[in-house]
Design a protein around this motif. Structure first.
Motif, PDB file in Angstrom:
ATOM      1  N   ARG A 163       0.867  -1.174   0.000  1.00  0.00           N
ATOM      2  CA  ARG A 163       0.000   0.000   0.000  1.00  0.00           C
ATOM      3  C   ARG A 163       0.909   1.231   0.000  1.00  0.00           C
ATOM      4  O   ARG A 163       1.763   1.366   0.894  1.00  0.00           O
ATOM      5  CB  ARG A 163      -0.905   0.018   1.218  1.00  0.00           C
ATOM      6  N   ALA A 164       0.722   2.107  -1.002  1.00  0.00           N
ATOM      7  CA  ALA A 164       1.554   3.303  -1.137  1.00  0.00           C
ATOM      8  C   ALA A 164       0.717   4.524  -0.825  1.00  0.00           C
ATOM      9  O   ALA A 164      -0.436   4.645  -1.258  1.00  0.00           O
ATOM     10  CB  ALA A 164       2.129   3.392  -2.535  1.00  0.00           C
ATOM     11  N   ARG A 165       1.313   5.428  -0.042  1.00  0.00           N
ATOM     12  CA  ARG A 165       0.635   6.678   0.283  1.00  0.00           C
ATOM     13  C   ARG A 165       1.636   7.829   0.127  1.00  0.00           C
ATOM     14  O   ARG A 165       2.756   7.756   0.654  1.00  0.00           O
ATOM     15  CB  ARG A 165       0.074   6.638   1.698  1.00  0.00           C
ATOM     16  N   LEU A 166       1.193   8.833  -0.589  1.00  0.00           N
ATOM     17  CA  LEU A 166       1.998  10.026  -0.813  1.00  0.00           C
ATOM     18  C   LEU A 166       1.433  11.132   0.060  1.00  0.00           C
ATOM     19  O   LEU A 166       0.228  11.404   0.025  1.00  0.00           O
ATOM     20  CB  LEU A 166       1.964  10.428  -2.296  1.00  0.00           C
ATOM     21  N   MET A 167       2.298  11.771   0.827  1.00  0.00           N
ATOM     22  CA  MET A 167       1.852  12.767   1.796  1.00  0.00           C
ATOM     23  C   MET A 167       2.730  14.000   1.730  1.00  0.00           C
ATOM     24  O   MET A 167       3.867  13.953   1.251  1.00  0.00           O
ATOM     25  CB  MET A 167       1.916  12.176   3.210  1.00  0.00           C
ATOM     26  N   THR A 168       2.175  15.060   2.260  1.00  0.00           N
ATOM     27  CA  THR A 168       2.970  16.268   2.434  1.00  0.00           C
ATOM     28  C   THR A 168       3.929  16.056   3.599  1.00  0.00           C
ATOM     29  O   THR A 168       3.749  15.121   4.397  1.00  0.00           O
ATOM     30  CB  THR A 168       2.055  17.465   2.729  1.00  0.00           C
ATOM     31  N   ARG A 214      12.982  17.867  -4.154  1.00  0.00           N
ATOM     32  CA  ARG A 214      13.205  18.658  -5.364  1.00  0.00           C
ATOM     33  C   ARG A 214      13.980  19.907  -4.954  1.00  0.00           C
ATOM     34  O   ARG A 214      13.580  20.587  -3.994  1.00  0.00           O
ATOM     35  CB  ARG A 214      11.886  19.052  -6.025  1.00  0.00           C
ATOM     36  N   ASP A 215      15.068  20.130  -5.687  1.00  0.00           N
ATOM     37  CA  ASP A 215      15.939  21.266  -5.371  1.00  0.00           C
ATOM     38  C   ASP A 215      16.412  21.195  -3.921  1.00  0.00           C
ATOM     39  O   ASP A 215      16.437  22.193  -3.192  1.00  0.00           O
ATOM     40  CB  ASP A 215      15.216  22.592  -5.634  1.00  0.00           C
ATOM     41  N   HIS A 216      16.747  19.945  -3.485  1.00  0.00           N
ATOM     42  CA  HIS A 216      17.306  19.682  -2.153  1.00  0.00           C
ATOM     43  C   HIS A 216      16.343  20.054  -1.034  1.00  0.00           C
ATOM     44  O   HIS A 216      16.769  20.301   0.089  1.00  0.00           O
ATOM     45  CB  HIS A 216      18.629  20.445  -1.958  1.00  0.00           C
ATOM     46  N   GLU A 217      15.060  20.097  -1.321  1.00  0.00           N
ATOM     47  CA  GLU A 217      14.050  20.349  -0.311  1.00  0.00           C
ATOM     48  C   GLU A 217      13.033  19.217  -0.339  1.00  0.00           C
ATOM     49  O   GLU A 217      12.652  18.734  -1.406  1.00  0.00           O
ATOM     50  CB  GLU A 217      13.345  21.683  -0.542  1.00  0.00           C
ATOM     51  N   VAL A 218      12.598  18.802   0.851  1.00  0.00           N
ATOM     52  CA  VAL A 218      11.601  17.740   0.952  1.00  0.00           C
ATOM     53  C   VAL A 218      10.240  18.333   0.630  1.00  0.00           C
ATOM     54  O   VAL A 218       9.740  19.216   1.348  1.00  0.00           O
ATOM     55  CB  VAL A 218      11.608  17.112   2.361  1.00  0.00           C
ATOM     56  N   VAL A 219       9.650  17.866  -0.476  1.00  0.00           N
ATOM     57  CA  VAL A 219       8.348  18.383  -0.887  1.00  0.00           C
ATOM     58  C   VAL A 219       7.218  17.422  -0.527  1.00  0.00           C
ATOM     59  O   VAL A 219       6.054  17.848  -0.466  1.00  0.00           O
ATOM     60  CB  VAL A 219       8.342  18.691  -2.392  1.00  0.00           C
ATOM     61  N   SER A 220       7.543  16.167  -0.332  1.00  0.00           N
ATOM     62  CA  SER A 220       6.517  15.185   0.054  1.00  0.00           C
ATOM     63  C   SER A 220       7.210  13.949   0.622  1.00  0.00           C
ATOM     64  O   SER A 220       8.435  13.806   0.562  1.00  0.00           O
ATOM     65  CB  SER A 220       5.617  14.813  -1.139  1.00  0.00           C
ATOM     66  N   VAL A 221       6.387  13.048   1.147  1.00  0.00           N
ATOM     67  CA  VAL A 221       6.881  11.812   1.781  1.00  0.00           C
ATOM     68  C   VAL A 221       6.110  10.648   1.186  1.00  0.00           C
ATOM     69  O   VAL A 221       4.880  10.698   1.057  1.00  0.00           O
ATOM     70  CB  VAL A 221       6.691  11.854   3.305  1.00  0.00           C
TER      71      VAL A 221
END
Length: 668
Positions: free
Chosen positions: A241-246, A330-337
């Motif tokens: 089960r895959a979940r994409l989160m902020t 993206r661009d060395h910043e965590v945009v999601s998990v």
């Protein structure tokens, strides 16, 4: 602790084998988990990189407002009843407010709850609206902004007042409902569904706190994305089960379901795994199945750029869930998990099978080893018991050794092991001690025989000196010499008598007797000898049976009475009593007279010990053999002889404690 118990304790040490196996299986389960963790982390990292390099609509970095899907139709009335299913995931506005956002096909909904105790009321159109308590709403479409002032002097419907000029297709008029209570106020409103807002600013102004009346907290809008969900379906493995989160845990997309593979183990295996094998597991959190926000430790770790894994209990029996969270940058910043979860029974099943197999093998080995040790301990105990019984039977009651040990019949003396060495050592010891004991027992008779001739020579020489003319000064020396010879002769005769008494007592044959009759008969015989002294005889009402030698008991009583009579004053008293005890009887003869010295109470029953006054020259000396005979009789009956002073200090008491003599075995 007996030898058998000690060997049983040694056998129990084999429990270390299943314990070591248990530790091994736990370590094996740990290694299995680590392998599964590495595999799932690698998969999650690959999926995250794919999402990062594609054109997937990932959120921008920074904070955002999350827009939930409306569960039920929402009625704009200013009350939170319609928002109840979504209330657990309300979002904070400063320190006073809570914000809920939702959307459906009919519109975009907002519910703002402000908690304040003091309020300044005004409508949006009033001149003092900016200085009263109010809300500021900033709608954003890309680079286009338009702000609205929301205020109401009383509960009911309100119309938001635009602060900025018209821009884009942003509405000129926003209506909603305002409600109040003692804890604060609430505003609920609906926007058209096709505005295409990219961000939203919300501000709460309190007249009591002051500040910028038009300030807002602007954030991007986050919502569940079907496009991202399709992308996850394409990239994520089928069994996960895959979940994409902020980064803050708001759900953006998900795919797959947790399906537990493998057969369901029986309840016993489940109990063994949970109580003995399972490494620590986090509690199952079934509410996370459809929750819009996951506030989990692994998500928080991934939001900081650190991948994390955690094991949780599955919803089904004996299932475990492995969850791994990796950051998407993206661009060395965590945009999601990205959170990947995989449910399985493979680890518990493998651990259970390995443990049960090892457990059965270990317990089998332990039982075999324990049985062998128990048999060995039993045989060793029996052999040592035979050796102990032989040693105890080696000594006859009179102190001599059994003649069988001089004939090479000591048990297990022919064995070649250590017990055989011990038996042969005992045999040699008994042979040496037996010879020495026999020498000591015959020493008195030998000395008495050897001393008779020198004493006869000395006595005849003294007789001849009496016929010679001696001076008056020599006469006392001659008398003392004759007295000394008489005492030596008495000692020689006493040693011979003692040797004869020992042999006679040892040769006495036991029979079943009633001690009441024996003691009563002796008491009747002593009364004439007591004279004017008072003799009291205390006997039990019931017979007292004993397997012993009545003539020896009577002889011992004669010696006790003779001894007591010599110390009792002419007007004194004597008391002879008999009482039964456990496995025997006790005879006591008490008399009035002088007390026993404390130093002599333990030596009275030794040979050649006496408390009577020393005899004057010419009188026969008292050699103290009477109480020695009493002790021999008591020991022949397996008992003891003792003496004590009476508690009232009026005299002494001599006690003869008797037990049954061993019954003779018939020769067959």
């Amino acid at each position: 602790m007996s030898l058998r118990q000690k060997l049983l304790l040694v056998a129990l040490c084999t429990l270390a084998l299943p314990v070591a196996g248990w530790l091994y299986v736990r370590q094996m389960e740990t290694l299995l988990r680590q392998g599964q963790e590495q595999a799932l982390t690698a998969t999650a990292t690959a999926v995250a990189r794919s999402l990062a390099v594609t054109d997937a609509p990932l959120p921008q970095s920074g904070k955002g407002w999350y827009v939930q899907q409306a569960v039920n139709p929402i009625t704009i009335d200013g009350y939170g009843d319609d928002w109840a299913p979504m209330t657990p995931w309300s979002q904070s506005i400063g320190t006073q407010g809570k914000l809920l956002l939702a959307e459906d096909d009919n519109g975009f909904y907002m519910y703002i709850d402000v908690r304040t105790a003091r309020r300044t009321r005004a409508d949006a159109g009033d001149a003092n609206a900016m200085s009263a308590d109010h809300l500021v709403l900033d709608l954003v479409q890309g680079s286009i902004h338009r702000r609205y002032l929301i205020a109401s002097a009383a509960p009911g419907a309100f119309t938001a007042l635009p602060v900025d000029p018209a821009a884009g297709n942003l509405p000129d008029r926003i209506v909603g409902q305002w409600q109040e209570d003692g804890s604060g106020y609430r505003a609920e409103l609906r926007l058209p569904p096709d505005l295409g807002l990219s961000a939203l600013g919300v501000g709460i102004y309190s007249a009591a706190n002051g500040g910028d009346p038009l300030a807002t907290e602007e954030r991007s809008l986050w919502r569940y994305s079907p496009d991202l969900a399709q992308e996850l379906v394409r990239l994520a493995p089928d069994d996960t089960r895959a979940r994409l989160m902020t980064p803050s845990g708001w759900l953006l997309a998900q795919s797959g379901r947790l399906t537990t593979s493998g057969p369901q183990p029986p309840w016993l295996s489940s109990l063994i795994y949970r109580s003995l094998l399972a490494n620590p597991l986090e509690d199952a959190e079934s509410w996370t199945e459809d929750a819009p926000r996951l506030d989990l430790p692994e998500v928080q770790s991934a939001s900081r750029g650190e991948p994390a894994t955690v094991w949780r209990q599955g919803e089904e029996r004996d299932s475990v869930v492995l969850a791994t969270a990796v950051p998407i940058e993206r661009d060395h910043e965590v945009v999601s998990v990205l959170l990947l979860e995989q449910a399985s029974r493979a680890v518990p099943l493998l651990a259970n099978r390995a443990f049960l197999s090892l457990l059965l093998t270990s317990f089998g080995v332990m039982l075999v080893a324990g049985a062998i040790l128990l048999l060995f301990a039993t045989r060793l105990s029996l052999r040592l018991g035979r050796l102990r019984d032989a040693v105890e039977r080696a000594q006859i009651n009179d102190g001599r050794l059994d003649g069988q040990f001089f004939e090479g019949q000591f048990p297990m003396a022919e064995s070649e092991d250590e017990i055989g060495d011990l038996a042969r050592s005992f045999q040699r010891l008994f042979e040496a001690v037996g010879g020495y004991t026999d020498y000591l027992r015959t020493l008195a008779s030998k000395l008495s025989h050897e001393l008779n001739t020198p004493l006869a020579i000395v006595k005849s020489s003294l007789d001849n000196l009496e016929h010679a003319e001696l001076s008056d000064e020599a006469q006392p020396y001659l008398a003392r010499a004759r007295d000394g010879v008489a005492r030596l002769g008495q000692l020689v005769r006493a040693m011979s008598e003692a040797s004869r008494m020992e042999r006679a007592i040892a040769a006495a044959e036991p029979e079943d007797v009633d001690l009441v009759e024996v003691v009563d008969g002796c008491a009747e015989a002593y009364r004439p000898l007591a004279g004017v002294r008072h003799l009291d005889c205390v006997l039990p009402d019931q017979p007292v049976h004993l397997h012993g030698a009545p003539e020896l008991i009577a002889q011992a009583l004669d010696k006790l009475f003779d001894n007591a009579l010599s110390f009792t004053p002419p007007d004194g008293w004597l008391r002879l009593s008999l009482r039964p005890i456990e496995n025997g009887a006790e005879i006591e003869l008490a008399n009035q007279g002088p007390l026993l010295p404390a130093a002599m109470q333990g030596r009275l029953f030794d040979s050649l010990v006496s408390l009577r006054e020393k005899a004057t020259p010419g009188d026969a000396p008292h050699l103290g053999l009477g109480l020695y005979v009493v002790r021999l009789v008591a020991e022949r009956h397996g008992g003891i002889a003792s003496a004590r002073n009476l508690e009232d200090g009026s005299g002494v008491a001599f006690t003869l404690r008797l037990h049954a003599m061993p019954r003779q075995r018939l020769a067959g």
